[in-house]
Design an enzyme around this catalytic site. Structure first.
Site, mmCIF file in Angstrom:
data_model
loop_
_atom_site.group_PDB
_atom_site.id
_atom_site.type_symbol
_atom_site.label_atom_id
_atom_site.label_comp_id
_atom_site.label_asym_id
_atom_site.label_seq_id
_atom_site.Cartn_x
_atom_site.Cartn_y
_atom_site.Cartn_z
ATOM 1 N N HIS A 1 51.604 43.411 3.754
ATOM 2 C CA HIS A 1 50.616 43.319 4.906
ATOM 3 C C HIS A 1 51.199 41.863 5.197
ATOM 4 O O HIS A 1 51.102 40.976 4.844
ATOM 5 C CB HIS A 1 49.309 43.076 4.185
ATOM 6 N N CYS B 1 42.428 43.490 -0.796
ATOM 7 C CA CYS B 1 44.233 42.738 -0.307
ATOM 8 C C CYS B 1 44.289 42.277 0.653
ATOM 9 O O CYS B 1 45.397 41.018 0.515
ATOM 10 C CB CYS B 1 45.204 44.104 -0.453
#
Ligand code: A2P
Length: 343
Positions: free
Chosen positions: A244, A131
């Site tokens: 994130h 990710c």
């Protein structure tokens, strides 16, 4: 889409990414005619919902996978390794969110907007990148295409849901406990996460890099087909629920492009949204990126310490573009490009 009778499966359908996969399949109206959902024995018999229909969770043990065309896996590396053969033997293509086969030579590691072409010639196992690598490359690639890049230095601010649904629960419960003045004992994450942050909770290798950092470096090179790009990374877990965020310094081979050119390359790239309002001091934030498909990119500025470098700041929902959305986009690419038969 040319195929409308697809039988698909979601493995790990009760997890943070698996649940998002079901939502993304529904939102994008992915054209399946059959859906099977798998989880561990803890969840067997319970139901999950997709496109307003309930589906009963099955265990993988003893299941017959024949008739399945595509399985989206997000149940950890061990599960992928244990069931790869059974799914592939049944003629089912696996799109895997774990790191089990990402670096294998015969496994395409794909962000469709960047290297969808790598799906041609797949052999039944396709990997979704890490990710943090996805958020980095979505922000970096439009700039990388504009002007050759020599070196990238990245610091991440990673959401807790990246460590799974249980870690997310731990953040919420721990935060409440700290506010209530209770003593907290971490059980899922290695350290207290409420009102704290720590170096990413993966094993440190001999070079001193943790597993997450190593994945970002290796996977980025594979996706870009560029072994010469230098990448330095520091990965940090922060008490954010979702999405994130990354601070990215990009050094070019020669003269850096103009900020205008960078801004327009980012703005024109599918899956990227420029959020760069200096006057309002509004830049990419995880609460803005959460639940969204686009990776937000901003703080586009020249690096005053290096005439050949720029700095940017990016935030992307790691459960969506960083995992579930990327997996579904890979499935869509396979359908649209008639790649459902493995070579
Ligand atoms: P379960 O909820 O039944 O434990 P997360 O990464 O958010 O923790 O999610 C992990 C996912 O992988 C969950 O859906 C979990 O199911 C599933 N899972 C774990 N072990 C297995 C297994 N042996 N077979 C199938 N699914 C598994």
């Amino acid at each position: 889409m040319s195929v409308t009778n697809l039988n698909i499966a979601v493995v790990g359908a009760t997890g943070a990414v698996g649940a998002e996969m079901l939502r993304v399949l529904e939102e994008r109206n992915f054209p399946f005619s059959g859906l099977r959902v798998f989880a561990s024995s803890r969840s067997a018999g319970k139901t999950v919902t997709c496109k307003e229909k309930p589906y009963t969770l099955e265990t993988l043990e003893g299941a017959d996978f024949s008739g399945l065309d595509i399985a989206l896996f997000s149940a950890g590396s061990e599960t992928t390794k244990a069931y790869r053969k059974a799914f592939n033997d049944a003629g089912c293509i696996i799109i895997d969110n774990s790191s089990a086969y990402r670096m294998a030579g015969d496994v395409p590691l794909v962000i469709p907007e960047i290297n969808g072409e790598d799906l041609k010639g797949h052999s039944g196992m396709i990997a979704v990148p890490n990710c943090s690598a996805i958020v980095l490359l979505m922000a970096l690639y439009p700039i990388y295409k504009l002007t050759p890049v020599k070196r990238v230095v990245v610091s991440t601010y990673q959401a807790v849901s990246g460590a799974g649904a249980q870690a997310l629960r731990e953040l919420t419960e721990q935060t409440r406990d700290v506010l209530d003045g209770k003593v907290v004992t971490p059980t899922i994450l290695p350290h207290r996460i409420a009102f704290n942050l720590f170096s990413h909770n993966t094993t440190i290798n001999d070079e001193g890099y943790n597993g997450e950092e190593w994945k970002v470096i290796q996977e980025s090179k594979k996706i870009l087909h560029d072994d010469s790009i230098a990448i330095g990374v520091t990965c940090v877990r922060v008490p954010v629920e979702r999405a994130h965020t990354e601070s990215i310094n990009i050094e070019f081979m020669g003269e850096r492009p103009s900020l205008e050119a960078v801004r327009s390359a980012l703005g024109a790239f599918p899956g990227v949204k420029v959020v760069d309002d200096r006057a309002a001091n509004h830049f990419p934030m995880p609460i803005d990126a959460s639940g969204k498909d686009d990776v937000l990119v901003g703080r586009i500025r020249n690096d005053i310490s290096n005439p050949n470098a720029i700095d940017i700041f990016a935030s992307g929902d790691q459960l969506r573009k960083g995992a579930a959305l990327d997996a579904v986009q890979i499935a869509e690419y396979l359908v649209e490009h008639d790649l459902l038969t493995k070579k």
